[in-house]
Design a protein around this motif. Structure first.
Motif: not given
Lengths: 286, 365
Positions: B164-193
């Protein structure tokens, strides 16, 4: 020029409404209000007095009936809500969309006949020689028929039945706007059924619940037919006191006073209800 | 390595429609696993089965070695971030995050501390009293993640939360999400098209189509050596030729395409001369005006139809001299090729190692 035209147009379209409100509602009420403060003295002349209102407080039967009507109306509103919420939830969230319309029509169907006919229907079912007694006797569950009419519980049953639709419809419309994923998210985060009901569904549905409750409460408080027919002489509904004053005693002054007391009561209860649920009338009426 | 989530032979049938067909996979502790597929491929159904919101028709789901069959979602150690986030509008940010903790019966002091900690972790310090509708899209996103992470789930499921996010924010969140996952170490199962989301963030990606997994692999392998024609076409852009094998050995084949060209390409599948094949080629595998000294190149000439400028992702739209097949050719923005104009004739070459060749779908089975 244009502004003047606009104003004229507004006036043109509003006039019937304003006229109707003024002639049919405001004027008679002003007349009733004046009447309620007047009594007939010994010489048969109308004089100003608070006697009509004093009568209400001095005579226990009046204010007891009044309190009883208020409490039972609140009870009926609450019971209607308790029954209507699951019904509305079922129609909006559980059944397949193609059956929703059908179920709504089923709900509406009883309201195509007049309240009088519906109440007589209940009477046929519930009276001593009625359908239910007949089957209970046949089944051997009863030794002799019991009178199910003319009890408080029967009257409340009738009132709840009469009010159902006015509660279900507003709740359906608010539940329609509730995103299913909110319910699923709460479930996923560890909530059980009751938490979901009290933390998600009811808070979301509050505007609809409050607007339904206002309508049901007012209709119940002012109902004459159902308490009279299903509760009989024991019903002691305040509208009957008003009726008695106007028609039986022909004391229009006393009757008007009672009428205004009922109006004040319903206004206070609705105001309290809005305050308690932290809703405002504007939001609820939407 | 510990396996956090193991799905075995899971299927889901709706009436007579097979949404998920016999899918199995394992996700290791602390990894970022994506399921990539077009809409309607069954990926949401699969995720909902893991969360417990949908009952599987057959198969088992194990989380940290415990079977999840028959366990309702409120008792499972997984949490789901919904596509539209499903933040509770009747509560403020703090109450939203505390919701799960309260249900678990934690004490007030513990709840307050945990909420404060997680707000800090997602960079939303002091947002506890804000209403949900006061937040921006990216902030809502982080609240939704915090609301789940605060419960320390074994597996965090994410259902296209960036959609639901606009393109710019999506690009930013992509990186942020990856960083967050590395930080917390929780297993993520992510679905996307969105293939770029899956490729950028994931350790492993499963490509799903019509209810089945076509390939589970690292993003690099998915891109460089797809197992099926669907994966080749779905992940990244590709130029496609149809053709027939003229001759082949174990590793390479000579293919005659329908537009009469002959290419040599590597093969990874046992093929016979005469087999109908599809040949896929990445836009960046095609070299513009290749050095004459390079060996093992399939060379041919094309006419440039258009220049598609898109920054680092610029392409040439071209067609071979004597055919109207449309080709996409990567155009590096190094000023080396600035001379190329519309309707120019240029030479193109591609290395036989970069071709991806599959037996035609109709001839299989």
């Amino acid at each position: 020029m244009l502004k003047g035209q606009k104003r004229w147009g507004l006036f043109f379209f509003l006039a019937p409404v304003v006229l109707w409100l003024f002639v049919m509602i405001v004027l008679p009420h002003i007349d009733l209000l004046i009447m309620s403060f007047r009594i007939e003295n010994d010489e048969g002349q109308q004089i100003w007095s608070l006697k009509n209102y004093l009568n209400f407080f001095e005579e226990p039967i009046y204010w007891l009936t009044f309190a009883r009507t208020a409490i039972y109306s609140i009870l009926v509103t609450f019971l209607t809500f308790v029954i209507a919420l699951p019904v509305a939830f079922y129609i909006t969230k559980v059944v397949k969309p193609k059956y929703q319309g059908f179920l709504l029509v089923l709900l509406l169907l009883p309201f195509w006949v007049s309240e009088l006919v519906r109440v007589y229907g209940w009477m046929i079912l519930l009276r001593e020689s009625g359908v239910i007694n007949h089957f209970l006797l046949k089944a051997g569950l009863l030794k002799q028929p019991i009178e199910m009419l003319y009890r408080d519980s029967t009257m409340i049953l009738g009132l709840v039945y009469t009010s159902m639709l006015f509660m279900v419809v507003p709740i359906i419309s608010v539940l329609d706007s509730l995103d299913n994923s909110l319910i699923e998210a709460a479930y996923d985060l560890g909530a059980n059924m009751w938490t979901i009901l009290f933390k998600i569904i009811i808070p979301h549905a509050t505007p609809g619940i409050v607007s339904g409750s206002i309508v049901v409460f007012m209709l119940t408080l002012g109902n004459y037919l159902t308490p009279n027919l299903m509760g009989g002489k024991n019903s002691l509904w305040f509208t009957e006191q008003i009726y008695n004053q106007f028609i039986a005693s022909f004391n229009w002054n006393q009757g008007s006073a009672f009428g205004f007391l009922l109006l004040v009561l319903s206004s206070i209860v609705v105001w309290l209800g809005l305050k308690l649920t932290r809703q405002n009338l504007k939001k609820v009426v939407q | 390595m510990q396996i956090d989530l193991a799905v075995k032979d899971i299927s889901k049938t709706f009436d007579d429609f097979m949404a998920v067909d016999n899918v199995s996979f394992e996700v290791a502790d602390g990894s970022f696993f994506s399921i990539l597929g077009p809409s309607g491929c069954g990926k949401t159904t699969l995720l909902r089965m893991i969360a417990g919101l949908t009952e599987p028709t057959a198969g088992t789901i194990e989380i940290r070695g415990k079977s999840m069959l028959g366990i309702p979602p409120n008792k499972r150690p997984v949490n789901l971030i919904f596509q539209h986030l499903a933040l509770f509008p009747m509560m403020n940010v703090g109450e939203n995050i505390a919701f799960g903790l309260k249900r678990r019966g934690d004490s007030k002091a513990v709840i307050n501390e945990k909420v404060a900690t997680i707000l800090e972790r997602v960079d939303l310090i002091g947002f506890g009293d804000k209403k949900v509708d006061q937040l921006s899209g990216g902030q809502k996103q982080r609240v939704a993640i915090a609301r789940c992470l605060v419960l320390e789930p074994a597996v965090l499921l994410l259902d296209e939360p960036l959609g639901a996010l606009d393109l710019k924010l999506r690009e930013q969140m992509k990186v942020e999400l990856k960083k967050l996952q590395a930080k917390v170490g929780t297993t993520f199962v992510y679905i996307t098209h969105d293939q770029s989301e899956a490729l950028v963030m994931s350790d492993h990606v499963a490509v799903m189509n019509q209810g089945v997994f076509e390939q589970i692999d690292t993003p690099q392998n998915l891109y460089n050596s797809p197992d099926t024609p669907f994966v080749a076409q779905f992940v990244g852009d590709n130029n496609t030729w149809s053709g027939r094998i003229r001759q082949c050995d174990q590793k390479t084949a000579e293919i005659e395409t329908t537009d009469g060209r002959v290419f040599r390409t590597q093969i990874r599948q046992q093929l016979q001369p005469g087999d109908e094949v599809d040949l896929f080629l990445r836009p960046e595998a095609m070299l513009i005006q290749p050095d004459a000294g390079l060996a093992n190149l399939n060379r041919f000439e094309v006419i440039v139809k258009d220049l598609l400028f898109d920054g680092a992702n610029s392409r040439l739209l071209a067609h071979p001299l004597d055919a109207d097949t449309e080709l996409l050719i990567a155009l590096p923005q190094t000023h080396q090729y600035d001379y190329i104009q519309k309707n120019d004739k240029i030479e193109i070459g591609w290395d036989e190692q970069s071709g991806i060749c599959f037996l035609r779908k109709e001839n299989q089975d």
